[in-house]
Design an enzyme around this catalytic site. Structure first.
Site, PDB file in Angstrom:
ATOM      1  N   ASP A  43       0.812  -1.220   0.000  1.00  0.00           N
ATOM      2  CA  ASP A  43       0.000   0.000   0.000  1.00  0.00           C
ATOM      3  C   ASP A  43       0.844   1.267   0.000  1.00  0.00           C
ATOM      4  O   ASP A  43       0.301   2.371   0.069  1.00  0.00           O
ATOM      5  CB  ASP A  43      -0.953   0.001   1.196  1.00  0.00           C
ATOM      6  CG  ASP A  43      -0.225   0.090   2.532  1.00  0.00           C
ATOM      7  OD1 ASP A  43       1.015  -0.075   2.538  1.00  0.00           O
ATOM      8  OD2 ASP A  43      -0.885   0.312   3.559  1.00  0.00           O
ATOM      9  N   LYS A 198      12.951  41.620 -11.263  1.00  0.00           N
ATOM     10  CA  LYS A 198      11.840  40.855 -11.830  1.00  0.00           C
ATOM     11  C   LYS A 198      10.664  40.879 -10.879  1.00  0.00           C
ATOM     12  O   LYS A 198      10.786  41.214  -9.705  1.00  0.00           O
ATOM     13  CB  LYS A 198      12.260  39.406 -12.084  1.00  0.00           C
ATOM     14  CG  LYS A 198      12.413  38.605 -10.794  1.00  0.00           C
ATOM     15  CD  LYS A 198      12.553  37.126 -11.015  1.00  0.00           C
ATOM     16  CE  LYS A 198      12.504  36.415  -9.657  1.00  0.00           C
ATOM     17  NZ  LYS A 198      12.760  34.993  -9.737  1.00  0.00           N
ATOM     18  N   ARG A 200       7.210  38.212  -9.905  1.00  0.00           N
ATOM     19  CA  ARG A 200       6.684  36.859 -10.081  1.00  0.00           C
ATOM     20  C   ARG A 200       5.172  36.904  -9.834  1.00  0.00           C
ATOM     21  O   ARG A 200       4.725  36.925  -8.688  1.00  0.00           O
ATOM     22  CB  ARG A 200       7.363  35.899  -9.093  1.00  0.00           C
ATOM     23  CG  ARG A 200       7.052  34.432  -9.348  1.00  0.00           C
ATOM     24  CD  ARG A 200       7.696  33.555  -8.294  1.00  0.00           C
ATOM     25  NE  ARG A 200       9.142  33.498  -8.380  1.00  0.00           N
ATOM     26  CZ  ARG A 200       9.815  32.744  -9.234  1.00  0.00           C
ATOM     27  NH1 ARG A 200       9.171  31.985 -10.102  1.00  0.00           N
ATOM     28  NH2 ARG A 200      11.132  32.739  -9.231  1.00  0.00           N
ATOM     29  N   ASP A 224      22.168  31.132  -8.673  1.00  0.00           N
ATOM     30  CA  ASP A 224      20.957  30.966  -7.873  1.00  0.00           C
ATOM     31  C   ASP A 224      21.144  29.761  -6.965  1.00  0.00           C
ATOM     32  O   ASP A 224      22.092  28.991  -7.128  1.00  0.00           O
ATOM     33  CB  ASP A 224      19.743  30.770  -8.781  1.00  0.00           C
ATOM     34  CG  ASP A 224      18.455  31.321  -8.174  1.00  0.00           C
ATOM     35  OD1 ASP A 224      18.436  31.567  -6.948  1.00  0.00           O
ATOM     36  OD2 ASP A 224      17.471  31.512  -8.925  1.00  0.00           O
TER      37      ASP A 224
END
Length: 317
Positions: A43, A198, A200, A224
């Site tokens: 499961d 920028k 977002r 980054d």
């Protein structure tokens, strides 16, 4: 095995997220990788078996909570519980990549702070220490009530670019939040810094607004911590080329590279993407544009220093 640890006082165990990195870390330390098995019931329940004694040992569990994130997180929590019940002296979690780190604050109404929840789960399960690499937000360290060693990937990435001898480099942060990281690399490369301004509008969607800094005729290095769908980094690379950059390289510590990331990178203006093995790359993601550097020596040295009660701060330089 290193003579120092031939008594078995230090053990390194791996779960399923990054077994190759765990092997490399154990090799750097000079100990065999501990024997354990991770299986699932029909499961989907996770079952952990530790196949050797850990009683009285300092145990270091290597597990990045990368995709499938929830599966790997449950493996980690169940392993911690197993070690606690097996009377390990200390349980040290080595998380090269900390999943849920981007949910680190409540930016709008009714949002969870999942990074804090994960910290609570790890602590409550019974971990004594966390060693991690380039947290998305440094304040996550404060979410833990146990010691946390926050290692940096910038020195590894910087040394690689320094060895390339790039002409007239400029280090560029793809957003304002990454300026500190970019400045650290710029200082090491003795290069100027630029910033992509920028916004977002929604998660995984970015729009370049302005470029701060003189890009004309320079070799740009975008840095980054995480590259996920690669929308931000490829958009930034294209904008840098349009603004007069001669070439664009990119680098990150954690190559999540989900969804359209690989296709975007292949068709972008990025000449080379340099990443670390904090997250293992699937075969289909190993393209010519991507270069992978190992964090095993850094993490291995951190484990040795923690085990020997030495300072870890020297590894930040």
């Amino acid at each position: 095995m290193s003579p120092k640890y031939s008594d078995g006082s230090l053990k390194v165990l791996s779960l399923n997220s990054n077994p190759k990195l765990a092997e490399d870390i154990a090799h750097h330390i000079g100990v065999p990788l501990g024997i354990s098995t991770v299986s699932t019931f029909s499961d989907g329940e996770v079952q952990i078996n530790i196949e050797e004694s850990v009683r009285g040992c300092d145990v270091y569990v290597i597990q990045s909570t990368c995709a499938p994130v929830n599966q790997h997180l449950m493996e980690l929590l169940i392993m911690v519980d197993a070690l606690k019940r097996a009377s390990a002296k200390s349980i040290n979690i080595v998380m090269p990549y900390y999943g849920y780190a981007r949910q680190d604050r409540k930016a709008r109404s009714r949002e969870p702070i999942a990074a804090k929840l994960v910290a609570d789960l790890i602590t409550t399960a019974g971990a004594n220490r966390v060693i991690t690499l380039d947290l998305h937000a440094p304040q996550i360290q404060g979410f833990f009530d146990i010691p946390i060693d926050h290692l940096q990937g910038v020195p590894i990435l910087s040394n690689y670019f320094e060895s390339k001898g790039l002409e007239d480099p400029i280090v560029v942060s793809p957003d304002h939040g990454g300026v500190t990281r970019a400045r650290k690399m710029a200082d090491r490369l003795k290069a100027p810094i630029g910033i992509i301004d920028k916004r977002r509008p929604r998660p995984n969607v970015a729009e370049v607004m302005n470029i701060i800094g003189n890009i004309e005729g320079k070799t740009a290095i975008l840095i980054d911590d995480i590259i996920d769908t690669a929308g931000t980094i490829t958009l930034a690379a294209n904008a840098l080329i349009e603004s007069g950059a001669k070439e664009v390289y990119a680098a990150c510590t954690h190559p999540v590279l989900s969804g359209p990331a690989i296709e975007r990178i292949e068709h972008s203006k990025i000449k080379e993407l340099v990443v670390t093995n904090s997250i293992p790359l699937a075969n289909e993601k190993k393209i010519d544009k991507i270069t992978t550097l190992s964090v095993a020596p850094l993490i291995g040295e951190a484990i040795i220093r923690v085990h020997e009660l030495q300072s870890v701060s020297i590894l930040f330089d």
